[in-house]
Scaffold this active site. Structure first.
Site, PDB file in Angstrom:
ATOM      1  CB  SER A  35      -0.890   0.006   1.243  1.00  0.00           C
ATOM      2  OG  SER A  35      -1.493   1.265   1.461  1.00  0.00           O
ATOM      3  CE1 TYR A  85      -4.448  -2.177   5.051  1.00  0.00           C
ATOM      4  CE2 TYR A  85      -3.474  -0.010   4.699  1.00  0.00           C
ATOM      5  CZ  TYR A  85      -4.061  -1.154   4.197  1.00  0.00           C
ATOM      6  OH  TYR A  85      -4.266  -1.280   2.842  1.00  0.00           O
TER       7      TYR A  85
END
Length: 282
Positions: free
Chosen positions: A174, A187
């Site tokens: 990401s 995350y």
């Protein structure tokens, strides 16, 4: 003037594509050319969002597809139907990828159905906002790591005995791995770990002629967004990107097809960045 990029909305984890307004655009935009003809791909989190788009794009390029999902049965059934509409067979397997035994079983089911495994896409993830780090939930952190990075180890370990020279592993990281995120610290940490996992595994498998690469999407319109943020933040999702909009899953999926195909035969240990124009370190 309406500044909303999409209507305010919110869902519970893990999110349902059917309930999104508008629904994400997952169908491939261009004809296939057989780049993955007769290959078999196993995709975690393949029921919706980026995973669904990757499944459809790989099917259009000739691959049979197995998808893993937690409990989003209707989304998974839709993905199977859409893959079959591309003329390729599909298998949906429900279970928790944070459980190593399930990962072994998922690989075994894929091999039993299709007889081989050529492409592994480690894609599934979860995220949860924490506004005050002092209130951080340890159980949540452990769960996020188990889903987002432990599963990559589990699935790759289970797949390895069956991957032959020319096989490919593509991991979903990401933009948060490179920029961080103040309310998604666990995350972002898992996504940073995936970058290191990709680079290290690529070195470990280069002699076996198995390529390992990753994709680092920016703000993409998937069920993870309304399942993670409040309605007003969802409505602004993508606004901060240089293109000032969220990307669609079918704008990301071609990166996975490329990295899985022989077109990327001289690439391993690399990360592609479909993020709407944000320049980040590699």
């Amino acid at each position: 003037m309406n500044e909303h990029l999409q209507p305010p909305q919110q869902q519970d984890q893990p999110g349902d594509e059917r309930e999104m307004t508008p629904e994400p655009d997952c169908r491939p935009r261009f004809p296939g050319s057989g780049r993955l003809a007769d290959k078999v791909a196993l995709i975690s989190g393949g029921d919706s969002g980026i995973g669904r788009a990757v499944a459809l794009a790989m099917a259009r390029e000739g691959a049979a597809v197995a998808i893993l999902y937690l409990d989003e049965t209707e989304d998974a059934e839709d993905t199977v139907r859409l893959v079959e509409e591309e003329g390729r067979p599909a298998l949906a397997i429900a279970g928790d990828i944070g459980d190593e035994a399930f990962c072994r079983d998922a690989v075994a089911q894929t091999l039993k159905r299709f007889g081989r495994l050529d492409v592994l896409v480690n894609n599934a993830a979860e995220q949860h906002e924490t506004d005050d780090f002092a209130q951080f939930d340890t159980a949540q952190m452990e769960r996020t790591f188990r889903t987002n990075i432990f599963s990559f180890f589990y699935l790759t370990k289970a797949a390895m005995p069956h991957l032959k020279p020319g096989a490919a592993i593509v991991n979903s990281t990401s933009i948060t791995a490179y920029q961080g995120h103040k309310t998604l610290i666990d995350y972002a940490a898992t996504k940073g770990a995936i970058v290191a996992f990709t680079r290290s595994l690529s070195q470990a498998l280069v002699d076996k002629q198995i390529r390992v690469n990753a994709v680092a999407p920016g703000p993409i319109w998937t069920p993870l967004i309304p399942a993670s943020f409040g309605p007003e933040k969802v409505a602004q999702h993508g606004k901060s990107s240089p293109m000032e909009r969220a990307g669609q899953p079918n704008e990301v999926a071609p990166c996975y097809v490329f990295l899985a195909s022989e077109e990327a035969s001289y690439m391993t240990g690399q990360v592609l960045h479909p993020n709407g124009g944000r320049v980040v370190g590699s």
